[in-house]
Design an enzyme around this catalytic site. Structure first.
Site, PDB file in Angstrom:
ATOM      1  CB  SER A 179      23.031 -21.014 -16.635  1.00  0.00           C
ATOM      2  OG  SER A 179      24.304 -21.523 -16.323  1.00  0.00           O
ATOM      3  CD  GLU A 180      24.186 -15.477 -18.949  1.00  0.00           C
ATOM      4  OE1 GLU A 180      24.393 -15.808 -17.769  1.00  0.00           O
ATOM      5  OE2 GLU A 180      23.136 -14.896 -19.313  1.00  0.00           O
ATOM      6  CD  GLN A 220      18.233 -12.642 -23.906  1.00  0.00           C
ATOM      7  OE1 GLN A 220      17.943 -12.108 -22.844  1.00  0.00           O
ATOM      8  NE2 GLN A 220      17.537 -13.652 -24.387  1.00  0.00           N
ATOM      9  CG  PHE A 221      21.842  -7.959 -24.180  1.00  0.00           C
ATOM     10  CD1 PHE A 221      21.741  -6.820 -24.974  1.00  0.00           C
ATOM     11  CD2 PHE A 221      20.675  -8.645 -23.860  1.00  0.00           C
ATOM     12  CE1 PHE A 221      20.507  -6.374 -25.440  1.00  0.00           C
ATOM     13  CE2 PHE A 221      19.438  -8.206 -24.322  1.00  0.00           C
ATOM     14  CZ  PHE A 221      19.354  -7.064 -25.115  1.00  0.00           C
ATOM     15  CB  ALA A 222      28.517  -8.296 -25.244  1.00  0.00           C
ATOM     16  CG  ASP A 223      25.908  -5.378 -21.819  1.00  0.00           C
ATOM     17  OD1 ASP A 223      26.119  -4.206 -21.549  1.00  0.00           O
ATOM     18  OD2 ASP A 223      25.625  -5.757 -22.991  1.00  0.00           O
ATOM     19  CE1 TYR A 224      22.822  -8.291 -18.377  1.00  0.00           C
ATOM     20  CE2 TYR A 224      21.513  -8.945 -20.274  1.00  0.00           C
ATOM     21  CZ  TYR A 224      21.735  -8.102 -19.205  1.00  0.00           C
ATOM     22  OH  TYR A 224      20.875  -7.065 -18.955  1.00  0.00           O
ATOM     23  N   PRO A 255      29.294 -14.259 -16.573  1.00  0.00           N
ATOM     24  CG  PRO A 255      27.088 -14.298 -15.768  1.00  0.00           C
ATOM     25  CD  PRO A 255      27.996 -13.589 -16.754  1.00  0.00           C
ATOM     26  CG  HIS A 285      20.356  -4.151 -22.007  1.00  0.00           C
ATOM     27  ND1 HIS A 285      19.968  -3.603 -20.816  1.00  0.00           N
ATOM     28  CD2 HIS A 285      19.785  -5.384 -22.047  1.00  0.00           C
ATOM     29  CE1 HIS A 285      19.184  -4.448 -20.167  1.00  0.00           C
ATOM     30  NE2 HIS A 285      19.053  -5.538 -20.893  1.00  0.00           N
TER      31      HIS A 285
END
Ligand SMILES: Cc1ncc(C[n+]2csc(CCOP(=O)(O)OP(=O)(O)O)c2C)c(N)n1
Ligand SMILES: Cc1ncc(C[n+]2csc(CCOP(=O)(O)OP(=O)(O)O)c2C)c(N)n1
Ligand SMILES: [Mg+2]
Ligand SMILES: [Mg+2]
Lengths: 337, 420, 337, 420
Positions: free
Chosen positions: C59-60, C82-86, C89, C129
């Protein structure tokens, strides 16, 4: 022809389209029975029923997320985010899903939908009812971004957006819902009725996406603006008797680069106005494009008139807002250089 | 710096609780503390029942196959042998497919792969329980849906190889399948996003007076995302005809289910909070999976609203080809898992009812192997990943929009120029 | 001096700082026992205990939201997405809360924290990713944005970020975790050990935020780059024997404008490289600043080398990635004009 | 266009359920269908009890003051009369303050105001039940916390007027108070954000071995945000010493609580899904509010973890000065609300136990009025909103960062130039 303010024009666009297309569904916070906090969806639930216009839970992520599912089903969601400042909880669904769907599936699934949201400042709304986050969307490939500046355009662009096969972010400058505010906050507000673009045809018409409008022809300098800034620019030009060409971009993505290039090639000078904070605002993209494509025409650096790199300060609204003085100074600078 | 707080009264010092899985590398796993109710013991309410009547089932476990692989109790879906054999065959195919593709990744033929080993019953049986016209909004361990619905294995592989047989033009990470005709919504790399999307699709179906329903899928770890909450909220508010499945395979990469809240409540219990009907199901029991999904589908189709289902299972392999679970969990957990292997259990059941035998089983395994190999050969004719990315540079610029705007066309021309 | 790759340097920065400051808390998905999917937090839980380094739910939004509360308490959260793509949220908490906290309370509450995230492409990570969303953060007043390009800088900048009183978005180009990838994907990868910036001092040192580094002096053209693009630019310059001045920005906000201006004033030409999609990328802001401030020095339009305005296409990674050829073409253009 | 679906079997057509409040303008409200359990009937478990033992309370209603304003049952906090009078006085002050500031907005002295009429017991009593060192992460109807904690009314007003007495330099919308010393975290315009923040603060307190706890606040409507879910998840996972309050005042601007899911479950029931201890409390009963918060605080302080509390109440006035509720709800709802007025109920109780009388009550009302007027006079000496925004242009550029970077300094200079 009916005379409308911008809210009425937007409301009318919904009605025209919902009558034509049974697959259009409208929802968002308070948009149902009440018709929205700005009344843009007034009367829709009554005319089209609760299944086609309804209140949503306060969950911008859920509003956009369910709209993705509806679009996947084949409906055409036209959803409202109550204030652009509250679009961020829906940002992941917009950026990761809505924008990329056609691409990631090579067209197997597409996301025709319109995400409408009142935006911009000038209403003493403080930090969270004043933001102009358009550049956070212009950076995202797959989205179209539209900002109308008159009732006529608002209706025509909204209809075009609804008919577009791709997702459109439709930002409505709430400061000009009721009149073409020109930044002179100390003067009485002009109502739309006195502006010719308040004449809004009945029924269906479109203002095509991707086409800018030259709202004032001129020779000395090109001003690129959209939304409220169009009116501020026009007033500054008149106040300061500068023969500027004022271009209302109307659509930020895709951009009408031709109209821009032609104008700058003619004038040799360019000023760009945005209400958003300066750094990484859409004005930067415009300035970059202009200098890339019209470098040898430019007689002076491309100028920027922008909001500041601060949040929108409640009491200091008029320090923040890019008004006539900032426009004048910048015009003088771009003309003098 | 944290404010120094004058010591207050005699209040005890607080301490942060950080959940820790029962076993770590070096430990000998022992799952005897997991309460496994006997098969057949969970009651089966009517599908039109009030949501709250289902709530005791959120801490129970719907199970049909007992220790002797007999189908018992009210949840027995009483499937004919052909249906059972079809599910068994699908599971076997999925496992074989997983093994081959995992190996293909190891051989450098593609960039990434994810297995669903141990969880095969869930997707294949759920797919069998829904109508073909119903749609799934899957996450990345539901390859069983595609297999069950007859999606060509070779197409799956072409997606994995990003080769010209991939109708998504090589744009998605391997295993991010999509197929509209097979009611399989495009998988997203962003966890949880598909959950409210499934609800939206179901809402649309209800708005249009359709009879099709949607099923959304999420992992135990991903339930923590905000999208989980919006899905549950919208489903509850609009009584959407949707099934919301959570596959609790105990792990989310290296984090055990306690990091998602599993220490304090079952995932099925989440449904109670929203007033949604809820079932907790033995995910390694193909019959229980079928029965539960069928129950939820009937409920949704008769306008009685959504159902949340937790499938209780175990991720028997690593998270993906990028992961090595020996670094964070005890060896042998999968073997000690109390719910057994879903393939073995259904196989034993079919044998028990006289509809199957070891011979036929090795035959379908062999056939699956042959089928998968043949598909692989065919797919590889169209190329493996390292050979891709050259043939159609211009395609990179298509499908961003329905019509290509000037700026993307310019970039395409630049890219084409670059490749010369 | 110890030789480290970028992950080791980042890991070391955590250790050095956690030993010095008991208020530093590190968490994120998989960062605890396992030490993170890229192993940047390896060994921290073991050394500092579960209360100071732990796994977070996926849960970003919750990760950032709880970090706001911790910072309000007086801790210094160093969190990993974990990845900038995430990161999306968590975008609302970052934009609406983390960035604006000091401002909206006039300093009563501040948000010292570091949000680390692996970013960028080049690893066949597909659309989710590979992203480089830095301009979505450079637009947000109140955030500092840092992108290191070497192990030495990564450690020094991360320590400076942790010590900074304001929130820092710390994007780590994952393609160069293990070596200074120069875009020649068809050649064997050079390990960091062969690069002098892999010599990383033990213990505490900082690379100050807001200071760029001239990584190659030159006379003919200025190249502005950061992260992976620094190495691509350097290789292109060597390959094509151009006497370019290559500036590694290191910090995007606040920007080291002085170093940039001085260089462009000297060279009269400027090329900007970013991996992110072109439209509204940070390169646009840089180009705009350069033309605003060095207009009369410029002999050619400021050029941009960027990713395309598409999502990151898995199989066509090397079509997307701004590699040596794109750099060369752009250099030739900016030199020829 | 939505795919035309061939009619399938004899499945009935689905239909979207859109919740509708029981009454709309023109209707005569009648809340007799709302189940109000008798005061004193809800059991009070030990504060160290397992979370699940509290779950029946999620559909019950903790009430102390009965129909005759007598304090009854196990939840009676047995407060001394001074404490009760303090809470009563705070409530009266809040109501008077609200009326004056509402009027000030109508007089054009500021841009915006929000009342908490009918909900006064919740914030004032909750504040009284916590220690002064504990912190609140409020939303915008908890002005009662500041009043209870003795924050100067004049400072509240200066914030509302954005005048030089506002320590936030006029940067926040009116009523977005903040005060660190009074343990009142800065209110955000973005709904829900404060909820996980409260959990984070509580986690920090636990990490440092402190004994202070946090209380987060959210409205019924805002529970739908993803932040609600992350708060509940993190609180459950780490057993954070936090109280998570949901003020269910039945409305979210024009949307009734059913649009947030209130038709299907109580908001308190959300807690069950996470395995968090849960209480549903009569929010118009100051004693019940106090007892519940006290219970939750004891639980949190002894490391037993979080509690979720739903305060059941009614928003007696419009959403804000920008809202006119006659457009969407029936007149007279507040008057028909079955839980009565919190001030009247506590007043009656105090009179009933012989610790209060009408005279003293009109006296405190008069005093509150005088105090509020005096504060207003003082605040207005420093200016009202329309006069602001001129005196310190440079201040706009401060506090974006601890140190002003060059680009903001340049913009400041430009702005100063502009104002000349
Ligand atoms: C928004 C988001 N955050 C983080 C990730 C990285 N990630 C990919 S899979 C995964 C674990 C998911 O675990 P779970 O939901 O239990 O599914 P499982 O892998 O067990 O099937 C994580 C953290 C992601 N893909 N998306
Ligand atoms: C993220 C976000 N979305 C929307 C809004 C606009 N908004 C402000 S208050 C409100 C209603 C909130 O209702 P509720 O949570 O029940 O609180 P109440 O006003 O009843 O106290 C809405 C929709 C907002 N402030 N923030
Ligand atoms: Mg899992
Ligand atoms: Mg409410």
């Amino acid at each position: 022809m009916p005379v409308m303010n911008m809210i009425q024009a937007i409301n009318d666009a919904h009605k025209v389209m919902m009558r034509r297309d049974p697959d259009i569904v409208v929802y968002g916070e308070d948009v149902g029975f009440f018709g929205g906090v700005f009344r843009a969806t007034e009367g829709l639930q009554k005319e089209f029923g609760k299944q086609r216009c309804f209140d949503a839970p306060i969950s911008e992520g859920g509003i956009v997320g369910t709209a993705v599912g509806m679009a996947a089903y084949g409906l055409k969601p036209v959803i409202e985010i109550q204030f652009a400042d509250y679009i961020y909880p829906g940002y992941d669904q917009i950026v990761s899903e809505v924008a990329k769907m056609r691409y990631r599936t090579a067209g197997e699934w597409s996301m025709p939908m319109v995400i409408r949201s009142p935006y911009g400042g000038g209403i003493f709304g403080g930090q969270t009812h004043s933001q102009s986050p358009e550049s956070l969307f212009t950076h995202i490939a797959g989205l179209k971004v539209v900002v109308p500046s008159t009732p006529y355009d608002a209706k025509g662009l909204l209809i075009a957006a609804i008919e577009d096969p791709d997702p459109v972010i439709f930002f409505e400058p709430k400061r000009i819902y009721n009149g073409p505010f020109d930044g002179h906050h100390d003067r009485p507000v002009t109502p739309w009725a006195r502006h010719k673009a308040s004449e809004v045809p009945e029924g269906h018409y479109t203002v095509p996406l991707g086409k800018a409008e030259i709202v004032r022809e001129g020779e000395e300098v090109t001003i690129l603006a959209y939304g409220t800034m169009v009116h501020v620019a026009l007033a500054a030009v008149e106040d300061n008797k500068i023969d500027a060409e004022v271009i209302d971009l109307r659509t930020l993505v895709p951009l009408d680069i031709e109209t821009i290039e032609k104008s700058v090639q003619k004038t040799g000078r360019c000023l760009i106005a945005q209400e958003a904070p300066r750094t990484s605002g859409f004005a930067s993209e415009l300035a970059t494009l202009v200098q890339e494509r019209c470098f040898y025409n430019l007689e002076a650096p491309v100028g920027r008139v922008t909001g500041w790199d601060t949040p929108y300060p409640h009491a200091y609204e008029w320090t923040y807002f890019p008004g006539p003085k900032r426009m004048k100074t910048a015009l003088q600078k771009v003309m003098a250089d | 710096m944290a404010d120094k707080q004058p010591s207050r009264r005699n209040a005890p010092a607080l301490a942060l609780h950080v959940p820790e899985p029962p076993f770590r590398p070096g430990d000998t796993p022992d799952f005897s503390s997991i309460k496994v109710p006997p098969a057949g013991s969970a009651p089966r309410p009517d599908t039109a029942v009030a949501a709250r009547e289902t709530h005791p089932l959120a801490t129970d476990l719907v199970r049909v196959l007992d220790e002797d692989a007999k189908a018992v109790g009210p949840w027995d879906p009483k499937l004919d042998a052909d249906t059972l054999r079809k599910i068994l065959k699908d599971m076997v195919t999925v496992r074989v497919f997983d093994d081959r593709m995992y190996r293909a990744q190891r051989q450098g033929k593609t960039s990434f792969y994810m297995k669903c080993t141990g969880e095969e019953a869930i997707a294949t049986s759920a797919a069998a329980a829904l109508d073909f016209e119903d749609i799934h909004f899957p996450t990345y361990r539901q390859q069983g849906i595609l297999v069950s619905r007859g999606y060509p294995l070779v197409k799956m592989m072409c997606q994995i190889y990003s080769n010209p047989g991939d109708h998504m033009k090589g744009r998605q990470l391997p295993i991010m399948y999509s197929d509209k005709k097979h009611g399989f919504f495009t998988i997203s790399g962003n966890l949880g996003t598909q959950y409210p999307q499934a609800v939206g699709w179901a809402m649309a179906s209800a708005i249009k007076g359709d009879s099709r329903i949607a099923m959304g899928w999420v992992g135990d770890g991903a339930t923590a995302e905000g999208d989980f909450h919006s899905a549950m909220t919208f489903a509850a508010v609009y009584n959407a005809p949707v099934i919301l499945a959570t596959v609790n395979n105990q792990w989310a990469i290296s984090s055990f289910s306690g990091i998602a809240g599993g220490e304090r409540a079952t995932f099925a219990q989440r449904g109670i909070g929203y007033g949604i009907a809820t079932l907790r199901v033995d995910g390694n029991d193909a019959l229980a999976v079928y029965a539960a999904v069928r129950w939820a589908a009937e409920r949704a189709r008769s306008n009685k609203g959504p159902t949340m289902i937790e499938f209780f299972t175990y991720r028997a392999e690593g998270h993906s080809t990028s992961d090595d679970p020996t670094g964070y969990r005890a060896a042998g957990e999968a073997q000690s898992w109390p719910l057994g292997d879903p393939i073995e259990r259904l196989k034993a059941h079919l044998i028990g009812i006289g509809e199957w035998d070891e011979e036929r089983h090795s035959e379908i395994t062999k056939n699956a192997d042959a089928e998968v190999r043949a598909a692989q050969k065919e797919a590889e004719k169209l190329g493996i990943l390292p050979e891709q990315g050259k043939s159609d540079i211009g395609s990179v610029f298509e499908d961003v929009y329905a019509d290509m705007p000037w700026h993307i066309a310019e970039q395409r021309d630049q890219a084409l120029e670059e490749q010369r």
